[in-house]
Design a protein around this motif. Sequence first.
Motif, PDB file in Angstrom:
ATOM      1  N   THR A   1      -5.715  -2.952  -1.721  1.00  0.00           N
ATOM      2  CA  THR A   1      -6.354  -1.802  -2.890  1.00  0.00           C
ATOM      3  C   THR A   1      -7.504  -1.168  -2.132  1.00  0.00           C
ATOM      4  O   THR A   1      -7.242   0.129  -1.922  1.00  0.00           O
ATOM      5  CB  THR A   1      -6.714  -2.176  -4.559  1.00  0.00           C
ATOM      6  OG1 THR A   1      -6.164  -2.719  -5.072  1.00  0.00           O
ATOM      7  CG2 THR A   1      -7.794  -0.792  -4.725  1.00  0.00           C
TER       8      THR A   1
ATOM      9  N   ASP B   1      -4.253  -8.959  -4.036  1.00  0.00           N
ATOM     10  CA  ASP B   1      -4.485  -7.324  -4.418  1.00  0.00           C
ATOM     11  C   ASP B   1      -5.398  -6.648  -4.171  1.00  0.00           C
ATOM     12  O   ASP B   1      -5.293  -5.115  -4.449  1.00  0.00           O
ATOM     13  CB  ASP B   1      -4.277  -7.821  -6.004  1.00  0.00           C
ATOM     14  CG  ASP B   1      -2.770  -7.991  -6.442  1.00  0.00           C
ATOM     15  OD1 ASP B   1      -2.220  -7.542  -5.381  1.00  0.00           O
ATOM     16  OD2 ASP B   1      -2.478  -8.630  -7.566  1.00  0.00           O
TER      17      ASP B   1
ATOM     18  N   VAL C   1      -1.461  -1.378  -8.266  1.00  0.00           N
ATOM     19  CA  VAL C   1      -1.634  -2.062  -6.696  1.00  0.00           C
ATOM     20  C   VAL C   1      -0.762  -3.048  -6.786  1.00  0.00           C
ATOM     21  O   VAL C   1       0.004  -3.715  -5.568  1.00  0.00           O
ATOM     22  CB  VAL C   1      -2.613  -1.874  -6.383  1.00  0.00           C
ATOM     23  CG1 VAL C   1      -2.211  -3.210  -4.661  1.00  0.00           C
ATOM     24  CG2 VAL C   1      -3.567  -0.561  -4.856  1.00  0.00           C
TER      25      VAL C   1
ATOM     26  N   ALA D   1       0.716  -1.284   0.009  1.00  0.00           N
ATOM     27  CA  ALA D   1      -0.229   0.194   0.307  1.00  0.00           C
ATOM     28  C   ALA D   1       0.707   0.983   0.071  1.00  0.00           C
ATOM     29  O   ALA D   1       0.250   2.567  -0.358  1.00  0.00           O
ATOM     30  CB  ALA D   1      -0.884  -0.213   1.387  1.00  0.00           C
TER      31      ALA D   1
ATOM     32  N   ALA E   1       2.161   2.212  -3.863  1.00  0.00           N
ATOM     33  CA  ALA E   1       1.291   2.412  -4.300  1.00  0.00           C
ATOM     34  C   ALA E   1       0.300   3.165  -4.468  1.00  0.00           C
ATOM     35  O   ALA E   1       1.061   4.401  -4.996  1.00  0.00           O
ATOM     36  CB  ALA E   1      -0.010   0.982  -4.736  1.00  0.00           C
TER      37      ALA E   1
END
Length: 215
Positions: free
Chosen positions: A177, A173, A139, A85, A88
């Motif tokens: 996200t 994933d 992500v 995280a 991203a």
Amino acid sequence: MLFMPSAIAQLDQITSREAVAGLKAALDKGSQAAVASLGRLDGFFGNPQVKIPLPESLHRTERLMRRVGMGKYADELILTLNRAAEAAVPQARQLFLDSVRKMTVQDAKGILSGGDTAATEYFRRTTQDTLRARFLPVVSKATSQVELAEKYNQYADTAVAFGLVKKEDANLDEYVTQKALDGLFFMVAEEEKNIRKDPLGAASSIIRKVFGAIR
């Protein structure tokens, strides 16, 4: 949030253009602060308000593994989720700002005179699906870089040996996200509340003017 007639009158003195500009400036400020706070080492992992735990479906597995002295596998996976995280979020900044610019004129004054997180709630309601669709590939790339799948497989292989989990039960994933977006919106909401509480402390004159009128 309730407003006295004088506050409403002050708000009426602000043009639609100013209202939209103030709102967008506030969200721009909030998004930048959120990205700066979260998109760094320990941005998620070191912040208990947004730290990403294992998915709920794995909580029972986590508890059992800790009981048998295998908590390190859970700890490694939790750290990896949060690192994904953190990696991203900086890449989401432009996506976030693009969505801010799409806000229409019609609702601006209503949002400004709403609750302490009215702008953030409106933003989340109208953009979250688009952000998720665009954010997921980012992500996925980030989780690949931090070897999330490998970490999860190590965790799952150990748990499978105890009959505790099925590998196919988690889409990490998508989970990361959603949690990354939740954390981002949470931090933006915190910034919005701060701006509404103390508009004079905002650097932008338009933010001070618009939000100062609705205090």
